[in-house]
Design an enzyme around this catalytic site. Structure first.
Site, PDB file in Angstrom:
ATOM      1  N   ASP A 105       0.873  -1.212  -0.072  1.00 11.19           N
ATOM      2  CA  ASP A 105      -0.036  -0.149   0.186  1.00 11.19           C
ATOM      3  C   ASP A 105       0.835   1.247   0.048  1.00 11.19           C
ATOM      4  OD1 ASP A 105      -2.638   0.971   0.064  1.00 11.19           O
ATOM      5  OD2 ASP A 105      -2.314   1.478   2.383  1.00 11.19           O
ATOM      6  N   LYS A 133      -1.111  -1.867  -4.786  1.00  6.41           N
ATOM      7  CA  LYS A 133      -1.848  -0.474  -4.798  1.00  6.41           C
ATOM      8  C   LYS A 133      -0.980   0.400  -5.246  1.00  6.41           C
ATOM      9  CE  LYS A 133      -5.725  -1.110  -1.674  1.00  6.41           C
ATOM     10  NZ  LYS A 133      -6.313  -0.733  -0.231  1.00  6.41           N
ATOM     11  N   PHE A 156     -10.710  -0.877  -0.609  1.00  5.27           N
ATOM     12  CA  PHE A 156     -10.178  -1.673   0.723  1.00  5.27           C
ATOM     13  C   PHE A 156     -10.743  -3.116   0.538  1.00  5.27           C
ATOM     14  CE2 PHE A 156      -9.933  -3.665   4.973  1.00  5.27           C
ATOM     15  CZ  PHE A 156      -8.619  -2.926   5.170  1.00  5.27           C
TER      16      PHE A 156
HETATM   17  P1  IMP Z   1       1.603  -0.294   3.957  1.00  3.35           P
HETATM   18  O1  IMP Z   1       2.857  -0.140   5.038  1.00  3.35           O
HETATM   19  O2  IMP Z   1       1.063   0.758   3.850  1.00  3.35           O
HETATM   20  O3  IMP Z   1       2.129  -0.669   2.543  1.00  3.35           O
HETATM   21  O4  IMP Z   1       0.644  -1.288   4.495  1.00  3.35           O
HETATM   22  C1  IMP Z   1       0.746  -2.487   3.960  1.00  3.35           C
HETATM   23  C2  IMP Z   1      -0.325  -3.258   4.978  1.00  3.35           C
HETATM   24  O5  IMP Z   1      -1.560  -2.495   5.142  1.00  3.35           O
HETATM   25  C3  IMP Z   1      -0.707  -4.567   4.588  1.00  3.35           C
HETATM   26  O6  IMP Z   1       0.136  -5.662   4.817  1.00  3.35           O
HETATM   27  C4  IMP Z   1      -2.179  -4.875   5.031  1.00  3.35           C
HETATM   28  O7  IMP Z   1      -1.936  -5.413   6.113  1.00  3.35           O
HETATM   29  C5  IMP Z   1      -2.609  -3.452   5.064  1.00  3.35           C
HETATM   30  N1  IMP Z   1      -3.559  -3.208   4.102  1.00  3.35           N
HETATM   31  C6  IMP Z   1      -3.287  -2.084   2.955  1.00  3.35           C
HETATM   32  N2  IMP Z   1      -4.426  -2.088   2.234  1.00  3.35           N
HETATM   33  C7  IMP Z   1      -5.258  -2.925   2.807  1.00  3.35           C
HETATM   34  C8  IMP Z   1      -6.611  -3.392   2.157  1.00  3.35           C
HETATM   35  O8  IMP Z   1      -6.944  -2.963   1.048  1.00  3.35           O
HETATM   36  N3  IMP Z   1      -7.259  -4.437   3.017  1.00  3.35           N
HETATM   37  C9  IMP Z   1      -6.572  -5.067   3.785  1.00  3.35           C
HETATM   38  N4  IMP Z   1      -5.179  -4.831   4.563  1.00  3.35           N
HETATM   39  C10 IMP Z   1      -4.648  -3.609   3.683  1.00  3.35           C
END
Ligand code: IMP
Ligand code: MG
Length: 183
Positions: A105, A133, A156
């Site tokens: 994300d 994403k 989401f």
């Molecule tokens: P980042 O550090 O922002 O890249 O977050 C990554 C983590 O956020 C992932 O391992 C997921 O646990 C959570 N995450 C991000 N987007 C989603 C989503 O659409 N659904 C469920 N979990 C998400």
């Protein structure tokens, strides 16, 4: 919430498509890591369904372990804070590490984790994420996943390991959660 399927607005990645992704990435990883000391690290808990299916498609000797990190709490947005809840059992010095994540994300979690593992003298660190994403990447984060199952829009999603408030991980496909559930 008697039936988890009813909380899904639409299916984004079907079970057949997941199988195909695991076959494709497994074959690619098998090629790329021939002759290397492969160590697979799954980021708990979201990666477990993906990791168990993916590794069965990798035809190489390998070791597995898990890293428990927390970055989300129960909201749908990243806090940017990463805490280590469960560390690796052994040293990864000299190993070619493949990090397995459910979804990339903002990239903050993996950016923190890859730097931490690099400092432990891994021979290499590569990233394999089931979902990406790309629109959501934080501007200060410089993470390029080597293996991506598929890109998803900025919505989401839950299922096949991904949760909302610790639930829906056991859906066998990836779906968009109805907004009414979390708004
Ligand atoms: P980042 O550090 O922002 O890249 O977050 C990554 C983590 O956020 C992932 O391992 C997921 O646990 C959570 N995450 C991000 N987007 C989603 C989503 O659409 N659904 C469920 N979990 C998400
Ligand atoms: Mg996660």
């Amino acid at each position: 919430m008697a039936n988890i399927h009813e909380d899904v607005e639409r299916i984004l990645v079907t079970e057949d498509e997941l199988r195909e992704i695991n076959r494709r990435l497994g074959a690619q990883i098998t090629e790329d890591f021939k002759g290397k000391k492969l160590f697979i690290v799954g980021i708990l808990k979201g990666s477990i369904y993906f990791m168990t299916d993916l590794t069965r498609n990798i035809d190489l000797p390998l070791e597995i372990d898990f890293l428990g990190v927390s970055s989300y709490g129960s909201s749908t947005r990243s806090s940017g804070q990463v805490r280590i809840l469960k560390d690796l059992d052994k040293s990864i010095e000299g190993y070619d590490v493949l990090l397995i994540e459910d979804i990339l994300d903002t990239g903050r979690t993996l950016s923190y984790v890859s730097e931490m593992l690099m400092n432990r003298k891994a021979n290499s660190i590569s990233i394999c994420t089931l979902l990406d994403k790309p629109e959501r990447r934080a501007p200060d984060v410089n993470i390029v996943p080597k293996y991506v199952g598929c890109d998803v829009p900025n919505e989401f999603v839950v299922g096949y390991g991904l949760d909302y408030d610790q639930k829906y991980r056991n859906l066998p496909y990836i779906g968009v959660l109805k907004r009414a559930i979390y708004e």
